[in-house]
Design a protein around this motif. Structure first.
Motif, short mmCIF file in Angstrom:
data_model
loop_
_atom_site.label_atom_id
_atom_site.label_comp_id
_atom_site.label_asym_id
_atom_site.label_seq_id
_atom_site.Cartn_x
_atom_site.Cartn_y
_atom_site.Cartn_z
N ALA A 17 74.25 51.66 55.32
CA ALA A 17 75.48 52.37 56.55
C ALA A 17 75.95 51.73 57.40
O ALA A 17 77.23 51.17 58.24
N ARG A 18 74.85 50.69 58.10
CA ARG A 18 75.71 50.06 59.43
C ARG A 18 75.54 48.50 59.16
O ARG A 18 75.36 47.76 60.17
N VAL A 66 82.34 50.21 59.43
CA VAL A 66 82.41 50.72 58.33
C VAL A 66 84.40 50.92 58.71
O VAL A 66 84.60 51.72 59.60
N GLU A 79 86.72 54.07 53.13
CA GLU A 79 85.61 52.68 52.02
C GLU A 79 85.12 53.63 50.68
O GLU A 79 84.72 55.26 50.72
N TRP A 114 81.73 54.44 48.48
CA TRP A 114 79.87 53.86 48.39
C TRP A 114 79.35 54.41 46.73
O TRP A 114 80.21 55.52 46.75
N ALA A 119 78.68 58.61 55.64
CA ALA A 119 79.99 58.28 55.30
C ALA A 119 80.82 59.38 55.08
O ALA A 119 81.92 59.58 55.85
N HIS A 136 82.24 58.36 58.70
CA HIS A 136 83.03 57.55 59.03
C HIS A 136 84.53 57.56 58.35
O HIS A 136 84.52 56.47 58.19
N ALA A 170 84.21 57.42 55.15
CA ALA A 170 84.04 56.93 53.94
C ALA A 170 83.62 57.82 52.79
O ALA A 170 83.18 59.30 52.54
N ASP A 172 82.59 49.64 48.07
CA ASP A 172 82.29 49.22 49.69
C ASP A 172 80.56 48.72 49.74
O ASP A 172 80.90 47.81 50.22
N ARG A 173 80.26 49.64 49.03
CA ARG A 173 78.95 49.41 49.59
C ARG A 173 78.26 50.23 48.47
O ARG A 173 77.76 50.78 48.37
#
Length: 436
Positions: free
Chosen positions: A231-232, A236, A240, A242, A260, A263, A265, A308-309
């Motif tokens: 996450a870090r 972010v 995004e 995830w 998420a 931020h 996401a 994105d992640r």
């Protein structure tokens, strides 16, 4: 547990509740179970010596009772007569008078030597240094060799005995307060590294967990750091997408969901097993974010979108969590590793293919075995070539950590390897790969 092939951490709480054990009785049952499972290899060597026969030649029910009795004689302060008499009584009830006479003779012989005398005797009978370590610290030889290689990759092979000792110690219960959703209690003791981790001020934390509506939960500090690392790893960007590809039981998923939410996401989760997917849904229920949970093979599920992640918390031998699942050391075999490594490689390849440009995948295993960690990442770097780059997971975790954290340069890469003897966590391996 041997008969059902269940793990103690799943079966024992149910059995304690069914027997209505509380307080000291529940604590004794827990110590007998976990202590015996952890030291089973040592106890089997003692029993074989005292019985004059291999443990394979002893009736399984009698052998289990003998292990419990030897644990009380060798590792607890139970008076010899009480340990012997209670074990013999149990054997008589389960297996008859002849078996109880055998058990009595074996345990009487065991009680004739002190713990140190038994360990010295077993040391003298060992045919190699690895066998000596295996019997003294109750680890299969193949696990000892895997641990030595993993430590040697950091230039820390001299820490092997400290690691083996840590595996035989009961882990301290660690909790996580989901970031942005729960606060660490003022009277709690914060963990050394994770900014969301703490230990309860005293007593059973069940009340605190229940009152939090799922925003405080039991979670190993290493697991917390693994989720936070993804996450870090990079700032972010709002919007995004995830994905937690192998999400059960859902502890990391919940941390990612909270991050998420904070931020802007979105998060999706996947778990092949329907029953375990239910655990994931329960785990994220306390986070006010819609987290859809699919039930597919992760190698297929990753291809259904661009992300994105992605967290690949891959199925593994679990050799990094032997403090919590002590019987895993006796159930896993070296032959399990190649099949798991092939699955891990497939999952990581699928995750990399599903990354958006600039996206990051965290490849995590609760195992320090190099075939499940460094080798899988090296293969991914070879396969995908210039399409991906490895980020410095050690630097990311150091930035997250509340205190300086000793992360040796594993394999000359950016991989971060946590250890129970050095960090007080499970032996979690964390690698970060970014799509160019």
């Amino acid at each position: 547990m041997h008969a059902s092939d269940a793990y103690a951490n799943l079966l024992l709480p149910r059995e304690i509740a069914r027997a209505r054990l509380t307080g000291a009785d529940a604590a004794l049952a827990t110590e007998l179970t976990y202590g015996t499972l952890r030291r089973q290899g040592t106890y089997d060597a003692i029993i074989a010596d005292a019985a004059g026969r291999a443990v394979d030649a002893i009736d399984p029910d009698v052998l289990d009772a003998l292990r419990l009795g030897v644990h009380q004689l060798v590792s607890m302060r139970t008076p010899s007569h009480a340990a012997v008499n209670e074990t013999v009584r149990q054997v008589r009830q389960a297996s008859g008078r002849a078996a109880s006479g055998f058990a009595n003779a074996v345990l009487r012989r065991v009680s004739e030597r002190t713990t140190d005398e038994w360990l010295d005797r077993l040391d003298a009978a060992a045919r190699s240094e690895d066998e000596r370590l295996g019997v003294r610290f109750a680890h299969p030889v193949w696990v000892i060799r895997a641990f030595r290689r993993a430590l040697a990759s950091e230039g820390r092979a001299d820490e092997l005995e400290a690691l083996l000792s840590s595996d035989n110690a009961s882990p301290v219960v660690t909790l996580a307060a989901l970031p942005g959703l729960a606060a660490v209690p003022a009277d709690a003791s914060r963990t050394a590294y994770s900014p969301i981790g703490f230990r309860s001020a005293g007593g059973d934390p069940a009340g605190l967990i229940t009152a939090s509506d799922g925003r405080i939960r039991v979670q190993d500090e290493g697991s917390q750091l693994a989720a936070l690392a993804l996450a870090r790893a990079l700032p972010v960007r709002p919007g995004e997408r995830w994905l937690d590809l192998c999400a059960a039981p859902g502890g990391k998923t919940a941390v990612l969901a909270a991050e998420a939410l904070a931020h802007g996401a979105s998060l999706e989760a996947n778990e092949l097993s329907a029953a375990r997917a239910g655990l994931v849904r329960d785990s994220v229920a306390g986070v006010p974010l819609d987290v859809p949970v699919s039930e597919e093979d992760g190698r297929v599920r990753a291809g259904r979108g661009r992300y994105d992640r992605i967290l690949v918390d891959a199925p593994c031998t679990g050799l990094g969590a032997l403090r919590r699942r002590p019987e895993a050391r006796w159930r896993k075999q070296p032959s399990d590793v190649p099949e798991l490594a092939a699955l891990q490689t497939g999952l990581l390849d699928a995750a990399i293919a599903a990354l958006s440009p600039g996206g990051v995948v965290a490849y995590v295993t609760c195992s320090p075995h190099l075939a499940e960690t460094a080798a899988v990442v090296a293969e991914a770097l070879r396969t995908h070539g210039d399409a991906i780059e490895e980020l410095d997971a050690r630097a990311v975790i150091s930035d997250i950590s509340d205190a300086p954290i000793d992360l040796a340069a594993a394999d000359g890469t950016g991989r971060a390897q946590l250890w129970p003897h050095r960090h007080g966590t499970d032996a979690m391996s964390i690698s970060l790969l970014r799509r160019r």
